[in-house]
Design an enzyme around this catalytic site. Structure first.
Site, mmCIF file in Angstrom:
data_model
loop_
_atom_site.group_PDB
_atom_site.id
_atom_site.type_symbol
_atom_site.label_atom_id
_atom_site.label_comp_id
_atom_site.label_asym_id
_atom_site.label_seq_id
_atom_site.Cartn_x
_atom_site.Cartn_y
_atom_site.Cartn_z
ATOM 1 N N ASP A 179 -5.311 1.311 -6.175
ATOM 2 C CA ASP A 179 -5.135 0.723 -6.455
ATOM 3 C C ASP A 179 -5.827 -0.188 -7.751
ATOM 4 O OD1 ASP A 179 -2.917 -1.592 -5.828
ATOM 5 O OD2 ASP A 179 -4.254 -1.941 -4.139
ATOM 6 N N ASP A 180 -4.709 -0.180 -9.457
ATOM 7 C CA ASP A 180 -5.873 -1.315 -10.564
ATOM 8 C C ASP A 180 -6.221 0.089 -10.897
ATOM 9 O OD1 ASP A 180 -3.729 -3.001 -9.046
ATOM 10 O OD2 ASP A 180 -5.631 -4.825 -9.311
ATOM 11 N N CYS A 221 2.561 -3.552 -8.449
ATOM 12 C CA CYS A 221 1.747 -2.735 -6.785
ATOM 13 C C CYS A 221 3.231 -2.571 -6.386
ATOM 14 C CB CYS A 221 1.098 -3.666 -6.055
ATOM 15 S SG CYS A 221 -0.647 -3.802 -6.806
ATOM 16 N N HIS A 264 1.540 -3.141 1.533
ATOM 17 C CA HIS A 264 2.595 -3.604 0.292
ATOM 18 C C HIS A 264 3.667 -3.363 0.611
ATOM 19 C CE1 HIS A 264 0.799 -6.383 -3.010
ATOM 20 N NE2 HIS A 264 1.566 -6.742 -1.899
ATOM 21 N N ASP A 310 -1.444 3.347 -9.285
ATOM 22 C CA ASP A 310 0.296 2.108 -8.805
ATOM 23 C C ASP A 310 0.658 1.749 -9.954
ATOM 24 O OD1 ASP A 310 -1.937 0.440 -8.608
ATOM 25 O OD2 ASP A 310 -1.046 -0.390 -7.198
ATOM 26 N N HIS A 311 -0.394 1.797 -10.996
ATOM 27 C CA HIS A 311 0.087 0.568 -12.448
ATOM 28 C C HIS A 311 -1.414 1.256 -12.806
ATOM 29 C CE1 HIS A 311 -1.941 -2.229 -10.405
ATOM 30 N NE2 HIS A 311 -0.417 -2.585 -9.535
#
Length: 624
Positions: free
Chosen positions: A43-44, A83, A144, A350-351
């Protein structure tokens, strides 16, 4: 009659044998077993945070091992720079607007568990497809993508309704507000999203009250009451959510039950990794799909004592290194169970990294996007170009690098084809099978065009023609302060509004092959094909929009706001009735998943020195 010669007889016999064998070939050997799938998402995480992508100061030995033993993709792209929409696209193989998972407003993610939006039950996830093929499926970590629709326990958006047999994790996300002392995201959010409407409503209320008191106008009481109610609607839920945010939103679920409230970050990475290893052990005799979705490295940062303070990059680096340890722990379980050769392992983020994340003293709390501009929340390369490692010893040669444009959406059709599942024929699937590129059978990506959305707005289009990769921006975020590499005044770049974006007509054009950092926009004078390229991209964008069917906006304000009647308290699964079922109607809630398998000791390995060698006690699910 002359006798046939021996040589002629031999030739005739051989020919006859060939004819017989061709007509009735020998039975082939057994078809290879469909692979298992271990899909890991950070995540991130920035593409510049891993050693295998050039980082020299963060220690990521287990992910670097994946790169050596598998295939590294260097132009792997998130379908959205946030997200919620990115994860929806990953699980469905579809651009977020197709499922309604792209906001038309400012907020593009779910902040509350008691919101009514989420991934629609009509969407087909890879878990649902593979479950239909006999796969065991599990999601461990971050979801999420929504929870319930009309009642606190209808669980219409829950992972169990989307094809997962097992869920242990957080229904929304990890936020600063979830960890005492880590700060808050709601101060900036209230300032950005609610201050304007509240000020306007307050001014109107004051003006009406003053006019009524002075006798200057006849202001009905309902007008005053209605304006006050509107102020409460805008600011009240947000304020109430701020005051009670942690207990209401920061909890761990075990299937349909609340297993821990609030989330205890101590030993959390170990707990998720151990649960993943336990799932592998329980399902080693059947094909499985495990989606391990780490909370790392989103703020609030956390790491156990063995990792805290060890990295050269503060709390963020500690989180990266602990996550790498967690990856290694699950890979070790595959090795111990003899499953590594038959398991396709995929790792990504995710990004891109969140460059605007700053600590209380202004220290950087986000990651590195390497040479790429921008980050989370925008479609500069730093926001969407993510690390991607794929290992499958049975099929993929180690050490290969693929530089072609690929997408997180490609995992859906790749997994489906390898598992023998049929893609749904009633909808557009935007992903493409990755295997020809991964095996080296193809040299070109099947994606000629890729479309980059900022919420529901088409921000940029990528065109891969020949050896060039062109990227045209229809609008770009206004970085603040001027000259910065992010939108620090709003904590993340926004997707609409003249104060937040600049429109470009003609679009801003880059050649990513020559300028991967997007520093030098092309001009008609410098690029003879400027008009030709933009015309081709515009035509592709028009054709793409023509194929988009309107979908209900799952991130509309009415679906984002906190709704007290959707707030999940207690065990959550008790008396769930129809809600306490997965998408196939099977009931859950016996708590059987909540216990460690007593028949298998969990080997700790050398890496447990980071944890002092102590086992983590797993909290039992609340009785349902």
């Amino acid at each position: 009659m002359p006798r046939p010669r021996p040589l002629l007889l031999a030739v005739m016999a051989a020919t006859l044998a060939d004819i017989i064998l061709a007509a009735d070939p020998a039975p082939a050997g057994p078809a290879p077993r469909p692979p298992n799938f271990l899909l890991i998402m950070a995540d991130d995480l920035g593409i510049g945070d891993l050693g295998c992508y050039g980082n020299k100061t963060l220690r990521t030995p287990h992910l670097d091992r994946l790169a050596r033993e598998g295939v590294k993709l260097t132009q792997h792209l998130a379908a959205a720079p946030l997200c919620t929409p990115s994860r929806a696209a990953f699980l469905t193989g579809r651009y977020p607007p197709r499922s309604g998972m792209a906001a038309h407003g400012r907020v593009g993610v779910y902040l509350f568990t008691a919101s009514s939006g989420g991934l629609p039950p009509s969407e087909v996830t890879m878990a649902r497809l593979l479950k239909g093929r006999g796969y065991a499926t599990a999601l461990i970590g971050k979801w999420h993508l929504g929870l319930s629709c009309r009642g606190a326990t209808d669980f219409c958006h829950h992972p169990l309704r989307h094809g997962f047999d097992r869920f242990l994790g957080v229904p929304t996300t990890n936020l600063r507000d979830c960890r005492p002392g880590a700060g808050t995201v709601f101060g900036p959010a209230l300032r950005v999203f609610a201050a304007g409407p509240l000020a306007a409503l307050g001014a109107s209320l004051a003006a009406m009250a003053a006019a009524r008191w002075a006798g200057l106008a006849r202001v009905p009481g309902w007008a005053l009451a209605g304006t006050a109610a509107a102020m409460l609607a805008v600011g009240g839920p947000r304020s109430a959510s701020c005051l009670g945010f942690r207990p209401a939103n920061c909890f761990l679920m075990d299937d349909l039950a609340v297993a821990q409230r609030p989330t205890d970050y101590g030993g959390l990475t170990r707990r998720l990794a151990d649960e993943a290893a336990l799932f592998l052990r329980r399902n080693r005799a059947r094909p499985f799909l495990l989606f391990l979705s780490f909370l790392h490295v989103h703020t609030a940062h956390f790491a156990d004592p063995g990792f805290a303070g060890r990295s050269l990059h503060g709390a963020y680096g500690d989180s990266v290194e602990e996550m790498d340890w967690g990856v290694g722990r699950v890979l070790a379980a595959l090795d111990e169970l003899g499953l590594a050769r038959e398991t396709l392992v995929y790792f990504t983020s995710d990004h891109g990294a969140h460059v605007e994340e700053l600590g209380p003293r202004g220290e950087r709390m986000g990651g590195s996007n390497g040479v790429f501009r921008g980050g989370k929340g925008n479609n500069w390369e730093g926001g969407v170009r993510v690390p991607c490692l794929v290992r499958w010893p049975r099929e993929l040669s180690p050490g290969r690098v693929v530089a072609e444009p690929t997408s997180l959406m490609d995992v859906f059709p790749t997994v489906a084809r390898l598992a023998g599942a049929e893609l749904p024929g009633d909808r557009v699937i935007d992903g493409r099978d990755l295997m020809p590129l991964l095996r080296g059978d193809a040299q070109r990506s099947e994606h000629e065009f890729l479309f980059h959305y900022c919420n529901a707005y088409l921000q940029a289009v990528r065109w891969h023609n020949g050896s060039a990769v062109w990227k045209a921006f229809y609008f770009t975020p206004n970085f603040a302060p001027a000259g910065a590499n992010g939108c620090f005044s709003t904590h993340v770049c926004l997707c609409a509004g003249p104060a937040h974006v600049t429109a470009h007509d003609p679009p801003l054009l880059f050649d990513l092959t020559r300028d991967p950092g997007e520093r030098r926009p092309l001009t008609p004078e410098a690029e003879p094909r400027h008009r030709e390229v933009l015309d081709a991209i515009d035509a592709a964008a028009r054709a793409h929009r023509a194929r988009l069917r309107p979908a209900p906006d799952q991130l509309a304000p009415r679906h984002l706001m906190w709704k007290p009647w959707l707030q999940l308290w207690g065990g959550g699964g008790a008396g769930g009735g129809a809600g306490a079922q997965d998408d196939s109607g099977h009931a859950h809630g016996d708590g059987s998943h909540a216990h460690d398998d007593p028949g298998h000791a969990q080997d700790r390995g050398d890496d447990d020195a980071h944890y002092g060698g102590h086992a983590t006690t797993r909290t039992q699910a609340t009785p349902r």
